[in-house]
Scaffold this motif. Sequence first.
Motif, mmCIF file in Angstrom:
data_model
loop_
_atom_site.group_PDB
_atom_site.id
_atom_site.type_symbol
_atom_site.label_atom_id
_atom_site.label_comp_id
_atom_site.label_asym_id
_atom_site.label_seq_id
_atom_site.Cartn_x
_atom_site.Cartn_y
_atom_site.Cartn_z
ATOM 1 N N VAL A 45 20.961 14.363 18.892
ATOM 2 C CA VAL A 45 22.151 14.043 18.103
ATOM 3 C C VAL A 45 22.278 12.527 17.997
ATOM 4 N N THR A 46 22.609 12.045 16.797
ATOM 5 C CA THR A 46 22.899 10.630 16.582
ATOM 6 C C THR A 46 24.299 10.511 15.998
ATOM 7 N N LEU A 47 25.125 9.688 16.654
ATOM 8 C CA LEU A 47 26.499 9.425 16.227
ATOM 9 C C LEU A 47 26.651 7.930 16.007
ATOM 10 N N SER A 48 27.599 7.543 15.152
ATOM 11 C CA SER A 48 27.780 6.120 14.880
ATOM 12 C C SER A 48 29.207 5.845 14.432
ATOM 13 N N GLY A 49 29.522 4.552 14.307
ATOM 14 C CA GLY A 49 30.839 4.120 13.862
ATOM 15 C C GLY A 49 30.954 2.617 14.012
ATOM 16 N N THR A 50 32.182 2.143 14.140
ATOM 17 C CA THR A 50 32.425 0.716 14.323
ATOM 18 C C THR A 50 33.313 0.512 15.545
ATOM 19 N N TYR A 51 33.311 -0.719 16.051
ATOM 20 C CA TYR A 51 34.221 -1.064 17.139
ATOM 21 C C TYR A 51 34.594 -2.533 17.025
ATOM 22 N N ARG A 52 35.715 -2.859 17.637
ATOM 23 C CA ARG A 52 36.182 -4.245 17.767
ATOM 24 C C ARG A 52 36.926 -4.300 19.089
ATOM 25 N N CYS A 53 36.646 -5.316 19.910
ATOM 26 C CA CYS A 53 37.359 -5.433 21.178
ATOM 27 C C CYS A 53 37.494 -6.890 21.595
ATOM 28 N N THR A 54 38.468 -7.134 22.469
ATOM 29 C CA THR A 54 38.709 -8.447 23.046
ATOM 30 C C THR A 54 38.979 -8.277 24.533
ATOM 31 N N GLY A 55 38.824 -9.346 25.273
ATOM 32 C CA GLY A 55 39.203 -9.348 26.680
ATOM 33 C C GLY A 55 38.161 -8.831 27.639
ATOM 34 N N GLY A 56 36.953 -8.564 27.186
ATOM 35 C CA GLY A 56 35.927 -8.053 28.084
ATOM 36 C C GLY A 56 35.357 -9.136 28.979
ATOM 37 N N LYS A 57 35.395 -8.918 30.292
ATOM 38 C CA LYS A 57 34.818 -9.855 31.250
ATOM 39 C C LYS A 57 33.544 -9.286 31.864
ATOM 40 N N GLY A 58 33.554 -7.989 32.110
ATOM 41 C CA GLY A 58 32.387 -7.330 32.675
ATOM 42 C C GLY A 58 31.602 -6.651 31.569
ATOM 43 N N PRO A 59 30.575 -5.890 31.930
ATOM 44 C CA PRO A 59 29.809 -5.176 30.915
ATOM 45 C C PRO A 59 30.701 -4.151 30.199
ATOM 46 N N VAL A 60 30.579 -4.103 28.870
ATOM 47 C CA VAL A 60 31.392 -3.207 28.043
ATOM 48 C C VAL A 60 30.451 -2.310 27.246
ATOM 49 N N PHE A 61 30.829 -1.040 27.105
ATOM 50 C CA PHE A 61 29.999 -0.062 26.414
ATOM 51 C C PHE A 61 30.834 0.764 25.452
ATOM 52 N N VAL A 62 30.185 1.226 24.370
ATOM 53 C CA VAL A 62 30.770 2.247 23.504
ATOM 54 C C VAL A 62 30.045 3.537 23.874
ATOM 55 N N SER A 63 30.787 4.485 24.429
ATOM 56 C CA SER A 63 30.200 5.771 24.791
ATOM 57 C C SER A 63 30.701 6.821 23.810
ATOM 58 N N SER A 64 29.981 7.919 23.714
ATOM 59 C CA SER A 64 30.400 8.982 22.810
ATOM 60 C C SER A 64 30.054 10.334 23.391
ATOM 61 N N SER A 65 30.814 11.324 22.967
ATOM 62 C CA SER A 65 30.546 12.710 23.356
ATOM 63 C C SER A 65 30.800 13.590 22.149
ATOM 64 N N VAL A 66 30.171 14.750 22.144
ATOM 65 C CA VAL A 66 30.291 15.673 21.010
ATOM 66 C C VAL A 66 30.391 17.103 21.533
ATOM 67 N N GLY A 67 31.077 17.925 20.794
ATOM 68 C CA GLY A 67 31.188 19.334 21.131
ATOM 69 C C GLY A 67 31.599 20.132 19.907
ATOM 70 N N LYS A 68 31.560 21.438 20.036
ATOM 71 C CA LYS A 68 32.069 22.287 18.959
ATOM 72 C C LYS A 68 33.589 22.194 18.969
ATOM 73 N N PRO A 69 34.219 22.187 17.787
ATOM 74 C CA PRO A 69 35.682 22.060 17.751
ATOM 75 C C PRO A 69 36.411 23.138 18.559
ATOM 76 N N SER A 70 35.870 24.345 18.615
ATOM 77 C CA SER A 70 36.557 25.449 19.296
ATOM 78 C C SER A 70 36.203 25.556 20.778
ATOM 79 N N SER A 71 35.304 24.707 21.247
ATOM 80 C CA SER A 71 34.829 24.791 22.629
ATOM 81 C C SER A 71 35.341 23.621 23.450
ATOM 82 N N GLY A 72 35.568 23.845 24.722
ATOM 83 C CA GLY A 72 35.949 22.758 25.619
ATOM 84 C C GLY A 72 34.735 22.027 26.173
ATOM 85 N N LEU A 73 33.528 22.520 25.882
ATOM 86 C CA LEU A 73 32.291 21.924 26.376
ATOM 87 C C LEU A 73 31.937 20.699 25.540
ATOM 88 N N ARG A 74 31.707 19.574 26.217
ATOM 89 C CA ARG A 74 31.341 18.325 25.536
ATOM 90 C C ARG A 74 30.030 17.811 26.124
#
Length: 140
Positions: A45-74
């Motif tokens: 699976v490949t997911l994408s988008g945009t981000y903007r952030c301020t105030g980061g001092k340590g390592p910062v990451f954009v993480s993502s998760s995906v699941g079926k809309p009707s399922s609680g499994l991600r």
Amino acid sequence: MPVRAALGTTAAAALLLVAAPAAPAAPSGTVTVDATGTITTDGTVTLSGTYRCTGGKGPVFVSSSVGKPSSGLRHGIGGTRAVCDGLEHRWQNTGKPSARSLEAGAASVEATIMELDTSGGLPLPVFHAAHQQDVTLVAG
């Protein structure tokens, strides 16, 4: 205590408050998720988008998760190193869930900007932003 001495102490305290450096800005940000992602025949699976952030001092990451809309499994889908400079950047995460429970069609994605704050020695998560969105996974 004489009035003059009390006024001097109050004035000195007020001067210290004015001269004290401002507290650092709290981490902040925004993250978006593109309306479509891809899923290959082997389940990657490949997911994408945009981000903007301020105030980061340590390592910062954009993480993502995906699941079926009707399922609680991600499923966690990768992580991208983020630059918190106040500018908008693109992110893209790719991963292969261990279970073959995803297929082309409707999906629910959550993207999060998370910093590892190491100022106290032990890395602790600091969340800048999170966004959840329904997307379409297309065969790719």
